[in-house]
Motif scaffolding. Structure first.
Motif, PDB file in Angstrom:
ATOM      1  N   ASP A  47       7.607   5.509   0.131  1.00  0.00           N
ATOM      2  CA  ASP A  47       8.167   6.342   1.190  1.00  0.00           C
ATOM      3  C   ASP A  47       9.653   6.529   0.895  1.00  0.00           C
ATOM      4  N   VAL A  65       9.019   1.687   1.274  1.00  0.00           N
ATOM      5  CA  VAL A  65       7.802   0.889   1.309  1.00  0.00           C
ATOM      6  C   VAL A  65       6.734   1.621   0.507  1.00  0.00           C
ATOM      7  N   PRO A 113       4.513  -3.613   0.833  1.00  0.00           N
ATOM      8  CA  PRO A 113       5.946  -3.645   1.142  1.00  0.00           C
ATOM      9  C   PRO A 113       6.835  -4.226   0.047  1.00  0.00           C
ATOM     10  N   THR A 118      -6.152   3.356   2.027  1.00  0.00           N
ATOM     11  CA  THR A 118      -4.730   3.224   1.745  1.00  0.00           C
ATOM     12  C   THR A 118      -4.293   1.831   2.170  1.00  0.00           C
ATOM     13  N   ARG A 119      -3.487   1.220   1.339  1.00  0.00           N
ATOM     14  CA  ARG A 119      -3.015  -0.137   1.610  1.00  0.00           C
ATOM     15  C   ARG A 119      -1.496  -0.181   1.469  1.00  0.00           C
ATOM     16  N   PRO A 120      -0.793  -0.750   2.461  1.00  0.00           N
ATOM     17  CA  PRO A 120       0.661  -0.884   2.331  1.00  0.00           C
ATOM     18  C   PRO A 120       1.007  -2.009   1.352  1.00  0.00           C
ATOM     19  N   THR A 139       2.850   2.342  -0.916  1.00  0.00           N
ATOM     20  CA  THR A 139       1.454   2.305  -0.501  1.00  0.00           C
ATOM     21  C   THR A 139       0.585   2.546  -1.724  1.00  0.00           C
TER      22      THR A 139
END
Length: 151
Positions: free
Chosen positions: A128, A133, A7, A3-5, A135
């Motif tokens: 989210d 944000v 933003p 998993t990679r954020p 992901t």
């Protein structure tokens, strides 16, 4: 699975560009996520990294676009399965005829485009609800992606 954020939209494009460095002709990438999750933005980054002719816009109403390489790399086939009724309608697009020579990115392809290749990368984009944000959950399928991605 990783998993990679992501933003910002710029982060999403940058991830797509980094991912492009790992992609080669014959690769299938399936993008999953709600409206506005960043599927087309991610594809814009992939296109920039591959060096293909643009502009890259959502293919919702044309179903699929082919973006030829501006150099020596593979073309990008950018498809949208949102309005398709299933694998039969996807087969009608003959994406498998260009699959070997191109990088194919299918938005809304989960459960529809999976049958195009045993080796595929699925990227699930989520936001989210509280922070907005995004992901990216990266899921590799088949021998090609069992080691995952490094970007």
């Amino acid at each position: 699975m990783t998993t990679r954020p992501l933003p910002t939209a710029d982060d999403t494009r940058a991830f797509g560009e980094a991912l492009a460095a790992e992609l080669r002709a014959g690769d299938l990438v399936i993008l999953t996520g709600g409206l506005g999750a960043g599927k087309t933005t991610l594809t814009q980054g992939v296109a920039a990294g591959l060096g293909v002719r643009g502009p890259i816009t959502s293919p919702t109403f044309v179903i699929a676009r082919i973006h030829p390489s501006l150099g020596q790399g593979p073309a990008l086939v950018h498809a949208d399965a949102y309005r398709l009724g299933g694998i039969a309608e996807l087969d009608d697009l003959d994406l498998d005829t260009s699959l070997e020579d191109s990088v194919t990115v299918v938005e809304w392809g989960h459960g529809v485009a999976d049958e195009l290749s045993d080796d595929r990368l699925e990227i699930v984009l989520r936001a989210d609800p509280e922070t907005e944000v995004r992901t990216a959950q990266i899921i590799g399928h088949g021998d090609r992606w069992k080691a995952g991605v490094s970007c």
